[in-house]
Design an enzyme around this catalytic site. Structure first.
Site, PDB file in Angstrom:
ATOM      1  N   PHE A   1      51.403   0.582 -39.034  1.00  0.00           N
ATOM      2  CA  PHE A   1      52.672   0.794 -38.356  1.00  0.00           C
ATOM      3  C   PHE A   1      53.786  -0.001 -39.026  1.00  0.00           C
ATOM      4  O   PHE A   1      54.898   0.495 -39.221  1.00  0.00           O
ATOM      5  CB  PHE A   1      52.522   0.381 -36.891  1.00  0.00           C
ATOM      6  CG  PHE A   1      53.717   0.689 -36.046  1.00  0.00           C
ATOM      7  CD1 PHE A   1      54.780  -0.193 -35.959  1.00  0.00           C
ATOM      8  CD2 PHE A   1      53.778   1.866 -35.322  1.00  0.00           C
ATOM      9  CE1 PHE A   1      55.883   0.079 -35.177  1.00  0.00           C
ATOM     10  CE2 PHE A   1      54.874   2.146 -34.536  1.00  0.00           C
ATOM     11  CZ  PHE A   1      55.923   1.257 -34.459  1.00  0.00           C
TER      12      PHE A   1
ATOM     13  N   GLY B   1      51.046 -10.779 -39.994  1.00  0.00           N
ATOM     14  CA  GLY B   1      50.179  -9.603 -39.957  1.00  0.00           C
ATOM     15  C   GLY B   1      50.840  -8.399 -40.571  1.00  0.00           C
ATOM     16  O   GLY B   1      52.056  -8.366 -40.800  1.00  0.00           O
ATOM     17  N   GLU B   2      50.003  -7.392 -40.870  1.00  0.00           N
ATOM     18  CA  GLU B   2      50.500  -6.150 -41.446  1.00  0.00           C
ATOM     19  C   GLU B   2      49.531  -5.038 -41.086  1.00  0.00           C
ATOM     20  O   GLU B   2      48.316  -5.222 -41.097  1.00  0.00           O
ATOM     21  CB  GLU B   2      50.635  -6.269 -42.958  1.00  0.00           C
ATOM     22  CG  GLU B   2      51.192  -5.013 -43.621  1.00  0.00           C
ATOM     23  CD  GLU B   2      51.396  -5.177 -45.114  1.00  0.00           C
ATOM     24  OE1 GLU B   2      51.828  -4.214 -45.763  1.00  0.00           O
ATOM     25  OE2 GLU B   2      51.112  -6.289 -45.622  1.00  0.00           O
TER      26      GLU B   2
ATOM     27  N   ASP C   1      42.925   2.869 -28.784  1.00  0.00           N
ATOM     28  CA  ASP C   1      42.663   2.095 -30.006  1.00  0.00           C
ATOM     29  C   ASP C   1      42.144   0.703 -29.648  1.00  0.00           C
ATOM     30  O   ASP C   1      42.522  -0.287 -30.270  1.00  0.00           O
ATOM     31  CB  ASP C   1      43.938   2.002 -30.844  1.00  0.00           C
ATOM     32  CG  ASP C   1      43.655   1.550 -32.279  1.00  0.00           C
ATOM     33  OD1 ASP C   1      42.506   1.708 -32.734  1.00  0.00           O
ATOM     34  OD2 ASP C   1      44.563   1.034 -32.935  1.00  0.00           O
TER      35      ASP C   1
END
Length: 1553
Positions: free
Chosen positions: A1253, A1249-1250, A1393
């Site tokens: 952050f 994942g990316e 979030d």
């Protein structure tokens, strides 16, 4: 039961019948009983001309008044044929006679009217047959008001002079076997209508025909009445109710007959008065093109003109009382001339621009409260263009109003200069009243010019000369000045620009309130005395104050020096040089901004005017591309109070509340024009006008400010689109028309009259009264402050308003308010006593080695006055502290330890021992977090102050009182703040001295013997302890013994129970403390890890082995302009001490320190964005060596870099060989509770994942081969982190600092640390676990969740389709449990979030222990009382978190986001994907229009209701997660049971089992 219901229905029906007026129909003939009895059993109501009637059918012998006849015949009786002949003949004769009688009646009425008005009709236009001459209307009742009033008020029955309408009912029942003569009877009926009654359903035909005849008959009579009286309003109402053109033509013919008969018989003049009703009828019937209805007493625009006069070319409706122009007027496509002058019209519909042929539109002498009169004055063409531009969304209007701010010190001549620019003379004798008045507007100046010598005719700033008046030179040279209290607002105009001049009071006492009125889009005149040797210091403050408010953009500042008459050329040259070298850089304009003027001779004023006008145009302060809706909004708000000068309130204390009403009345807009009011001579009309004026007056008094919802409605009525509202609000705010702030406390408030707000603020903090002592206002003194200014009933509202603006704070349970800006500058009196007693001098503490010290300094290039007052109130809301004392620039507090909280819980359990025996001294107070949460940020936690007439010591009948106190504690689930109010004992007035500001480099005053021996927590009691001190010492000693016993039972054998004996006399006060146990020596490690014994030779504060945590926060202000480059010129100093313990052991210190820094950072980022701020950390090694000198200060970035390099220490700058532990000097950035992993303990596998952050990799712990996820913080643009090799993942944090901004580096690291801190304190199966962290670069080692996130599951339609209904419910429940756990923390955790990418799936088996987990806490915050900040991902975020930068919110935002997650699980769709709006439009629709996703039609009703509750716009309506989980569990259980019983197995199973 059925009989009771029928009886109830009958009673209800009879009751409804009585509510309507009755119309009677007389039933005649042999079969009348059949008709009457049948009709009584049915509903027979009808509506005629907007009024509902009930038809009642009477027997002819009941002698009731009737309006119609029904004549019955027996259709099977041959004699009915002859009866029919006779009846028809009689009715025909009566019809002829009644018509003649009606004409005579109308003729006589018109004759009476005309004879009394013959003298006035001669002046009316004559009636001609020329088509080019419009029909003139001048109703006769204008000339004969007595007759008119009689006719209008008499109660006339619904009938005419003529005969009643009649019809026949022939009874011809089918069930009657006799021969029928129906055809023969009907043959003689002639033109009269008849009905054949066949069966019971025939009543419907009778009722229908009755209704039609009555309606026609009533309308005919009312038409005649309207035409006879000339009542156009009635005529319009009749026509709109439904009249055929034949009826109108018949009425027109009858009217003409009456008029011409009257003319030939009674009129002696050559002209003829034609009523307005006849003119309207002619226009309708003949499809006329001209219609003149002037002076016709019309109260509403006749819609019949729009509906039936489509060919009109010219329409004159002037001199009436019309209040509204209907939008439907655009149906008059051929209209060229429209005269609506001299009416009561308040608004103009924009759609009027669709009248493409309209050339002349007259609207003069109308109030036009809701439409800009300036546009109307420009003519019809401009008005239509203005309306068209708004409808088409064009921004092409010009705004030439500029906000001009006069700022500077007291006595520099701001008010005099302002008056010179306005163009008025200055009168010294009138200066006081002029300054104290709330506003001097241009209109009031002109109106009083004839009687006041201080006002002259010149009223504008222009390029022409202005008349000046010489004032004696000695007035200025001798220092004779005019003082402005608060802010005064004036306005003055030129042909090109209109200035709103704001005159700010120069006294420092008003400075904290000035921040609410300074705006970015303003032109500033910074005024100073050139002959003042310290003028640079004065200018420096205001330059930075303006800059702090302007943010990153430079303001436009003109530097204006006054008193040049007493200056030499050399002084002027030197002043100019100082300004150029030091201050001109802060102004956007560099040329011609330095001006020297004389307020005595007027020298330089003319040139200054020219420069102001020129710069307003050059700097685009005059806007030429604004939407016209802004101008309409300004007009509407001005009508409600935003127009300066409309509702001025005198500052004279002698004025009564009635004078307030009178002054407001004189300035309120008139409801009628001067011309139209001359026609309203009747007492009823005058009374109505008076009531309307009083109603508007009361409204104008109330509406000094409105709530935001009301403001949004005004925006909607001003044709603003949702996405335009924020820009329009900012525009009007910057101009000073209104005040609106996006801050959490003020975002629901719109101030319509800034001058009024300034007056209210200045009245409370003014220097001219001495009612407020040491920052405390007794509400009993409000009569002396507000008496005569504002009604006493408004005082509570004013106090609440001032709380919103952080000017005053009402203390709960007391009739007192705290005024932070009026607190003493320095610790004095009892404040100083408490400080010296509680805060041991640093040198003494360090010499005895029983204390560990750390802290930090915030350095500001500048800080406006009032900063610390605002910070103080926020510090009071931090939980887990015990406030000892405070003053204007400092606060001393204790930090509660876990043991304190345990003891407090035990005290609460044993509170029965504190039975009240006498009244407790009023200054004692306590506050639990539970209580504080009941107060909004607008209402500070309860503070209790002792009476100003009572000494702070315990007072009793005896000479001394012994009291016992314990540490402030809280329950296991809540923390507490004990807030010690200021003493209100009689303290002699003081003179301000140099600030006594404690810091790391200075030692405090040596504690006196009395204070050093007193208890640190003396005079305080625990939360919820209703402790009362007995008047005799015996009871007090028993209480002490009980407290001692409680502490011993708690296992605190080494702790002390302090006994404070206070003797109150008129001359002396003594205090003694007696230890009850012996305290052992506790070694403490210093920074070099050496164990140092604690010397027990200091005060009793230090003798106890009980850990004690303290903090002192102080604010240091610069002394002079020469210190402006000193780092300590503006400094916030934070010093924290731990006694008898270390930071390693007491995590309460780190938690408090983090909360305190978060509070400070939030205040600075929200209200002081334009300031330059740096944070440094003092070296504790230097403090230990010599606490009397300034220590070395570490940069925060250096400490963070050291941590990222894997170093646990930094080196002292004064002693490079001495390492200093980072966790001792900056515990907020060290997370010692979290395990740390090294690279050789982790095996990277692949990137999974990316995000914004950083990167997320899947890996394994080498020790146990368990799967993990590694989340890395991206510190540079390198791709090294994509490699799976461990060595390649290392990164030098210094590279980041070299390649990027250091502030960004610090900000990112703090965000990373923040997420680690949040996750390290969470332990729940439905929350992703944190295993530890890694350094260089910063990384988090977390639990690996194998099934990915919810977002990707929903994107894969096949996988989503495989989810069963009960599994979906299980996912909902798991997520709800995780959020519920966070919200049950103390303080609650706000995720902020929550969305589908942050919901991870542990298992897709609904019977697994865990199915869903919550992750990604990068935006999470601990909700001390609320959090703030603008968030993205608007599809998931609550309305209060999007669109507004500084709006505050609580954990309820997560409840809203949870509703969106439920929607996603339910549908598999992203919220709002069904719509296609732009982002800003989405945000406005969500916030303002309550836009929400569409739930499936087959959604479970309970789940649908739950989702709608969760996404309520009002956060208070969103349910708790206890309720949510309960509801979801019940839904899932019901679903499982339903699925079980509906299974094929059960369906096929034998029913007997």
């Amino acid at each position: 039961m059925d009989l009771e219901q029928d009886e109830w229905m009958s009673q209800r029906q009879r009751q409804q019948q009585m509510e309507f007026s009755r119309i009677g129909i007389e039933v005649i003939g042999s079969k009348k009983d059949l008709i009457v009895n049948s009709m009584k059993n049915h509903e027979t109501t009808l509506t005629i001309i907007n009024e509902t009637y009930r038809i009642v059918y009477y027997d002819q012998y009941e002698s009731k008044f009737t309006s119609c006849n029904i004549i019955t015949f027996d259709g099977k009786d041959k004699r009915s044929i002859k009866k029919m002949k006779r009846v028809v003949q009689k009715l025909s004769n009566e019809s002829t006679n009644s018509s003649h009688q009606f004409d005579l009646h109308s003729h006589a009425l018109l004759q009476s009217s005309s004879s009394s008005s013959s003298s006035s009709t001669s002046s009316s236009p004559s009636l001609t047959s020329s088509p080019s001459s419009p029909i003139s209307t001048s109703p006769p009742y204008h000339s004969s008001p007595q007759l008119l009033e009689h006719l209008l008020h008499q109660q006339q029955p619904i009938t005419s002079v003529g005969s009643k309408p009649s019809f026949f009912v022939i009874i011809n029942l089918y069930n009657d076997d006799r021969q029928s003569y129906m055809s023969e009877i009907v043959s003689f009926a002639g033109s009269f209508q008849f009905i054949e009654w066949r069966n019971d359903e025939s009543w419907k035909e009778v009722f229908k025909l009755s209704s039609n005849l009555l309606t026609y008959h009533v309308k005919k009579n009312e038409l005649a009445r309207a035409c006879t009286l000339g009542d156009i309003n009635l005529l319009d109402e009749i026509i709109l109710s439904g009249c055929s053109k034949s009826q109108l033509k018949e009425a027109q013919g009858a009217g003409y007959t009456i008029v011409f008969n009257s003319y030939t018989s009674y009129s002696s003049g050559s002209s003829l008065v034609v009523s307005g009703t006849m003119a309207l009828l002619c226009a309708i019937v003949e499809n006329g093109t001209f219609l003149l209805l002037s002076k016709s007493n019309i109260t509403r625009f006749p819609m019949s003109i729009i509906n039936m006069c489509s060919q009109l070319v010219e329409l004159d409706m002037s001199n009436n009382r019309i209040t509204e122009i209907p939008i439907e007027i655009t149906e008059l496509k051929f209209l060229k001339n429209l005269n609506l002058s001299d009416n009561l019209i308040n608004d103009i519909p924009l759609e009027i621009c669709n009248l493409t042929l309209l050339k002349v539109l007259l609207l003069n002498e109308n109030p036009l409260n809701n439409f800009p009169s300036s546009i109307v004055e420009l003519g019809t063409k401009k008005l239509l263009s203005f309306c068209r531009n708004i409808l088409e969304g064009k921004s092409c209007e010009t705004w030439n109003k500029v906000k001009l701010m006069f700022v500077g010190e007291e006595g520099v001549g701001k008010t005099r200069l302002c008056k010179l620019l306005i163009g008025s003379k200055y009168n010294k004798k009138k200066s006081s009243s002029s300054s104290s008045s709330s506003l001097s507007s241009l209109s009031s100046a002109l109106s009083s010019s004839s009687s006041s010598s201080s006002i002259i005719n010149s009223n504008s700033i222009s390029n022409s000369n202005i008349n000046m008046v010489n004032i004696k030179n000695e007035n200025q040279v001798t220092g004779d000045t005019v003082s402005t209290e608060g802010v005064n607002i004036h306005d003055f105009k030129s042909k090109k620009v209109e200035f709103y001049a704001w005159d700010f009071g120069g006294q420092q006492i008003f400075y904290p309130t000035h921040q609410f009125f300074l705006t970015t889009q303003s032109l500033y005149l910074l005024i100073f005395r050139v002959n003042d040797s310290n003028f640079a210091e004065r200018v420096n403050y205001w330059v930075h104050q303006i800059k702090a408010k302007s943010g990153i953009s430079l303001p436009i500042i003109f530097f204006v020096g006054t008193h040049i008459d007493s200056c030499t050329p050399e002084q002027l040259s030197m002043a100019e040089s100082i300004l150029k070298s030091n201050f001109i850089k802060y102004s956007r304009v560099k040329q011609n901004v330095i001006n020297f003027v004389s307020c005595v001779t007027g020298k330089g004023v003319k040139e200054l005017k020219k420069r102001l006008i020129h710069e307003s145009e050059k700097s685009r302060l005059i806007k030429k591309d604004i939407p016209g809706s802004y101008i309409i909004l300004e007009q509407r708000l001005s009508n409600r109070g935003a127009n300066q000068g409309r509702m001025s309130i005198s500052n004279s204390a002698s004025n009564s509340s009635s004078s307030l009403l009178n002054s407001s009345s004189s300035s309120s807009p008139s409801l009628t024009s001067k011309k139209s009011s001359s026609h309203l001579k009747h007492s009823q009309q005058q009374q109505q006008q008076h009531q309307q004026q009083q109603q508007q007056l009361q409204q104008s008094i109330k509406e000094k400010y409105i709530d935001y919802d009301d403001y949004l409605n005004e925006c909607k009525l001003s044709y603003l689109k949702p996405h335009e509202i924020k820009d329009a609000t900012d525009f009007l705010h910057n101009l000073g028309i209104i005040l609106h702030f996006d801050s959490p406390k003020l975002n629901n408030l719109v101030v319509l009259d800034p001058q009024w707000l300034a007056d209210v603020m200045s009245s409370l903090i003014t220097f001219s009264h001495s009612w407020i002592k040491l920052g405390i206002l007794n509400h009993s003194d409000l009569q002396s402050i507000w008496g005569g200014r504002y009604k006493q009933t408004l005082w509570p509202s004013l106090l609440k308003l001032l709380e919103k603006f952080e000017v005053s704070y009402q203390l709960p349970n007391l009739s007192k308010s705290l005024i932070p800006s009026l607190l003493p500058d320095d610790p004095i009196g009892e404040i100083l006593e408490i400080k010296d007693r509680e805060w041991v001098p640093l040198k003494l503490a360090m010499e005895n080695n029983y204390v560990q010290v750390f802290g930090c300094d915030y350095h500001f290039s500048f800080m406006p006055l009032g900063f610390f007052a605002r910070l103080l109130l926020r510090i009071l809301l931090i939980q887990g502290i015990d406030i000892k004392t405070y003053w204007k620039d400092g606060v001393l507090l204790d930090i509660l330890t876990p043991s304190d909280k345990i003891k407090q819980q035990q005290l609460l359990q044993k509170k029965s021992i504190f039975e009240p025996t006498t009244t407790l001294s009023p200054f004692l107070c306590s506050l639990s977090l539970t209580d504080s949460q009941n107060y909004s940020p607008l209402e500070p936690p309860p503070l209790i102050l002792n009476s100003p007439r009572v000494n702070r010591k315990f007072i009793s009948n005896s000479t001394s009182t012994t009291s016992t106190t314990t540490s402030t504690t809280s329950t296991s689930t809540t923390s507490s703040n004990n807030i010690t109010p200021l003493s209100m004992s009689s303290i002699t007035p003081y003179s301000p001295t140099s600030p006594r500001t404690p810091s790391f480099s200075s030692s405090s005053t040596t504690t006196s013997s009395s204070s050093s021996s007193s208890s640190p927590s003396s005079q305080f009691c625990g939360v919820g302890c209703h402790r009362n001190i007995n008047k005799n010492n015996g009871s007090s000693n028993e209480l002490i013994k009980t407290l001692t016993k409680i502490n011993n039972q708690n296992g605190s054998s080494g702790e002390l129970i302090k006994t404070t004996t206070t003797t109150s006399t008129s001359t002396s006060t003594t205090s003694t403390t007696t230890p009850t146990t012996t305290t052992p020596t506790i070694p403490i490690k210093n920074n070099n890890n050496k164990k140092l014994p604690i010397n027990r030779t200091v005060s009793s504060l230090c003798l106890t082995a009980k850990p004690k945590l303290q903090a002192l926060i102080t604010f240091i202000k610069k002394k002079s302009f020469e210190q402006s480059h000193d780092n300590d010129s503006y400094k916030l100093n934070i010093q924290v001490r731990t006694y008898n313990t270390t930071i390693d052991k007491e995590h309460s210190v780190s938690l408090f320190f983090q909360q305190l820094l978060f509070t400070i950072d939030t205040l600075i980022s929200g209200s002081y964005q334009g300031l330059e701020v740096t944070r440094t950390i003092p070296c504790t090694h230097c403090i230990q060596l010599n606490p009397t000198i300034e220590p070395y200060h570490f940069d925060l970035g250096d400490c963070i870099s050291a941590l990222e390099d894997g170093r646990s220490h930094v080196y002292c700058g004064n002693d490079p060989n001495t390492p200093v532990r980072i966790d001792y000097i900056a515990p907020d950035i060290c997370l010692k509770k979290v395990p740390t992993f090294t690279d050789d303990q982790i095996l990277y596998e692949r990137q999974i994942g990316e995000g914004g952050f950083g990167l997320i990799h899947k890996g394994k712990l080498i020790s146990n081969k368990s799967d993990i996820a590694i989340k890395s913080l991206i510190l540079c643009n390198s791709n090294n982190n994509n490699n799976s090799n461990n060595n390649n993942n290392s990164n030098n944090s210094n590279n980041f600092k070299n390649n990027n901004n250091e502030d960004e580096f610090i900000e990112k690291f703090q965000e990373f640390q923040h997420e680690v801190f949040i996750m390290s304190n969470l332990n729940h199966p439905n929350i992703v676990k944190l295993y530890g962290l890694m350094h260089n670069p910063p990384r988090m080692v977390m639990e690996y969740v194998e099934h990915g996130d919810l977002y990707h599951l929903c994107q894969d339609k096949e996988r989503y389709a495989s989810l069963g209904w009960t599994l979906k419910l299980r996912l909902m429940i798991d997520i709800a449990k995780g959020i519920g756990y966070m919200q049950n923390q103390n303080p609650p955790i706000v995720h902020r979030d929550l969305r589908s990418p942050n919901i991870f799936l542990k298992s897709l088996d609904e019977n697994s222990p865990v199915c869903a987990k919550i992750a990604d806490f990068g935006l999470s915050q601990q909700s001390v009382y609320s959090v703030s900040g603008l968030l993205g991902n608007f599809q998931w975020m609550a309305p209060e978190t999007i669109g507004v930068e500084d709006e505050s919110y609580t954990e309820k935002v997560d409840t809203y986001s949870f509703a969106m997650i439920l929607f996603t699980i339910l549908t598999g769709e992203i919220p709002f994907d069904e719509y296609s709006f732009g982002k800003m439009q989405f945000i406005n629709l969500i916030r303002e229009e309550n836009l929400r996703p569409t739930l499936p039609f087959d959604c479970d009703p309970r789940l649908s209701n739950l989702i709608q509750l969760c996404w309520s716009t009002n956060p208070k309506k969103r349910p708790s997660f206890t309720f949510i989980i309960k509801e979801l569990l019940e839904i899932r259980i019901d679903s499982i049971q339903t699925s079980y019983f509906d299974s094929p197995f059960l369906k096929n199973y034998p029913a007997s089992i």
